[in-house]
Design a protein around this motif. Structure first.
Motif, PDB file in Angstrom:
ATOM      1  N   GLY A 108      -5.722 -11.243  -0.986  1.00  0.00           N
ATOM      2  CA  GLY A 108      -4.350 -11.650  -1.297  1.00  0.00           C
ATOM      3  C   GLY A 108      -4.270 -12.845  -2.216  1.00  0.00           C
ATOM      4  O   GLY A 108      -3.398 -12.926  -3.078  1.00  0.00           O
ATOM      5  N   ASP A 143       1.934  -6.946   2.362  1.00  0.00           N
ATOM      6  CA  ASP A 143       1.113  -7.973   1.728  1.00  0.00           C
ATOM      7  C   ASP A 143      -0.336  -7.507   1.637  1.00  0.00           C
ATOM      8  O   ASP A 143      -0.843  -6.854   2.552  1.00  0.00           O
ATOM      9  CB  ASP A 143       1.155  -9.276   2.531  1.00  0.00           C
ATOM     10  CG  ASP A 143       2.480 -10.001   2.402  1.00  0.00           C
ATOM     11  OD1 ASP A 143       3.178  -9.799   1.395  1.00  0.00           O
ATOM     12  OD2 ASP A 143       2.807 -10.783   3.323  1.00  0.00           O
ATOM     13  N   VAL A 144      -1.012  -7.869   0.545  1.00  0.00           N
ATOM     14  CA  VAL A 144      -2.406  -7.497   0.345  1.00  0.00           C
ATOM     15  C   VAL A 144      -3.262  -7.975   1.506  1.00  0.00           C
ATOM     16  O   VAL A 144      -4.090  -7.231   2.037  1.00  0.00           O
ATOM     17  CB  VAL A 144      -2.941  -8.029  -0.997  1.00  0.00           C
ATOM     18  CG1 VAL A 144      -4.450  -7.845  -1.098  1.00  0.00           C
ATOM     19  CG2 VAL A 144      -2.250  -7.325  -2.163  1.00  0.00           C
ATOM     20  N   ASP A 145      -3.079  -9.220   1.949  1.00  0.00           N
ATOM     21  CA  ASP A 145      -3.906  -9.759   3.032  1.00  0.00           C
ATOM     22  C   ASP A 145      -3.722  -9.024   4.350  1.00  0.00           C
ATOM     23  O   ASP A 145      -4.579  -9.101   5.231  1.00  0.00           O
ATOM     24  CB  ASP A 145      -3.648 -11.254   3.230  1.00  0.00           C
ATOM     25  CG  ASP A 145      -4.608 -12.107   2.413  1.00  0.00           C
ATOM     26  OD1 ASP A 145      -5.731 -11.629   2.112  1.00  0.00           O
ATOM     27  OD2 ASP A 145      -4.250 -13.248   2.067  1.00  0.00           O
ATOM     28  N   ASP A 146      -2.610  -8.301   4.504  1.00  0.00           N
ATOM     29  CA  ASP A 146      -2.397  -7.528   5.730  1.00  0.00           C
ATOM     30  C   ASP A 146      -3.370  -6.357   5.846  1.00  0.00           C
ATOM     31  O   ASP A 146      -3.644  -5.893   6.951  1.00  0.00           O
ATOM     32  CB  ASP A 146      -0.961  -6.993   5.812  1.00  0.00           C
ATOM     33  CG  ASP A 146       0.048  -8.089   6.075  1.00  0.00           C
ATOM     34  OD1 ASP A 146      -0.353  -9.233   6.406  1.00  0.00           O
ATOM     35  OD2 ASP A 146       1.257  -7.806   5.932  1.00  0.00           O
ATOM     36  N   ALA A 154       1.330 -12.060  -8.642  1.00  0.00           N
ATOM     37  CA  ALA A 154       2.671 -11.980  -8.054  1.00  0.00           C
ATOM     38  C   ALA A 154       3.352 -10.691  -8.503  1.00  0.00           C
ATOM     39  O   ALA A 154       3.248 -10.327  -9.667  1.00  0.00           O
ATOM     40  CB  ALA A 154       3.488 -13.180  -8.485  1.00  0.00           C
ATOM     41  N   PRO A 155       3.970  -9.998  -7.614  1.00  0.00           N
ATOM     42  CA  PRO A 155       4.026 -10.219  -6.174  1.00  0.00           C
ATOM     43  C   PRO A 155       2.710  -9.781  -5.514  1.00  0.00           C
ATOM     44  O   PRO A 155       2.159  -8.741  -5.869  1.00  0.00           O
ATOM     45  CB  PRO A 155       5.197  -9.338  -5.723  1.00  0.00           C
ATOM     46  CG  PRO A 155       5.248  -8.230  -6.729  1.00  0.00           C
ATOM     47  CD  PRO A 155       4.767  -8.827  -8.027  1.00  0.00           C
ATOM     48  N   PRO A 156       2.192 -10.562  -4.550  1.00  0.00           N
ATOM     49  CA  PRO A 156       0.894 -10.259  -3.928  1.00  0.00           C
ATOM     50  C   PRO A 156       0.994  -9.189  -2.840  1.00  0.00           C
ATOM     51  O   PRO A 156       0.621  -9.390  -1.702  1.00  0.00           O
ATOM     52  CB  PRO A 156       0.461 -11.604  -3.364  1.00  0.00           C
ATOM     53  CG  PRO A 156       1.748 -12.275  -3.010  1.00  0.00           C
ATOM     54  CD  PRO A 156       2.735 -11.826  -4.067  1.00  0.00           C
ATOM     55  N   VAL A 157       1.532  -8.040  -3.237  1.00  0.00           N
ATOM     56  CA  VAL A 157       1.716  -6.925  -2.313  1.00  0.00           C
ATOM     57  C   VAL A 157       0.892  -5.736  -2.775  1.00  0.00           C
ATOM     58  O   VAL A 157       0.437  -5.688  -3.924  1.00  0.00           O
ATOM     59  CB  VAL A 157       3.209  -6.513  -2.198  1.00  0.00           C
ATOM     60  CG1 VAL A 157       4.043  -7.653  -1.631  1.00  0.00           C
ATOM     61  CG2 VAL A 157       3.756  -6.047  -3.545  1.00  0.00           C
TER      62      VAL A 157
END
Length: 190
Positions: free
Chosen positions: A59, A50-53, A64-67
């Motif tokens: 994120g 995930d982007v926020d990770d 979509a997909p937010p990776v």
């Protein structure tokens, strides 16, 4: 050295003849192409991350997909943001933290606060790594038939079904190139 006609903003679509597994059925958006070489990102290689990770706050802006997507085999520990800003692109400086590459497509400054761009971005993709070619290397691969060069559309950057992008980009082409979209994943099974 002969002058290189810039392909910046165009797509490289891997031909079935391309043997490099890094680029099997890849769709690469060229972010820079000149006599010093080329740089782009693979638009159809999502990762499970995930982007926020890895980039807190981004994120929510990622399509979509937010990776995170694998942009290519070079510098996998670095991140590039590619965003689409709707409009005519006439006032390039009006969007802080964004630099136009081609049309509505541009690079996002991932050091800037995400909220600075939140109201301006139509879509965003985050890429780990990039694809790069030295002077003349891409031209040699084009001569060998490894890539098809086609026009990009702003929606290519944020395709909600990146696993179908290779076929979709080829299918929208005219003539024989559209037929390549029907090329089987494994020709030996034909």
């Amino acid at each position: 050295m002969t002058e290189v006609s810039s392909l910046t903003g165009r797509l490289l679509v891997a031909s079935p003849a391309l043997a490099d597994p890094n680029f099997d059925r890849a769709v690469v958006l060229l972010l820079d192409h000149d006599e010093e070489g080329s740089l782009g990102v693979v638009l159809n290689r999502p990762t499970p991350v995930d982007v926020d990770d890895i980039l807190q706050g981004w994120g929510a802006l990622a399509g979509a997909p937010p990776v995170v997507f694998q942009g290519g085999p070079v510098s996998l520990d670095s991140a590039l943001g590619v965003g689409v800003v709707p409009g005519d692109g006439a006032d390039e400086g009006r969007v802080l933290g964004w630099r136009r590459v081609h049309g509505a497509i541009g690079l996002v400054d991932l050091e800037a606060p995400p909220e600075l761009l939140a109201s301006e971005l139509g879509s965003l993709r985050i890429f780990a790594g990039y694809s790069g070619w030295g002077p003349g290397q891409l031209e040699d691969e084009l001569t060998e038939g490894a890539w098809y060069v086609v026009e990009s559309e702003p929606g290519d950057v944020s395709s909600p079904a990146p696993e179908r992008l290779w076929r979709e980009v080829l299918r929208r082409q005219r003539g024989e190139l559209a037929m390549v979209a029907t090329y089987p994943d494994d020709p030996s099974m034909n």
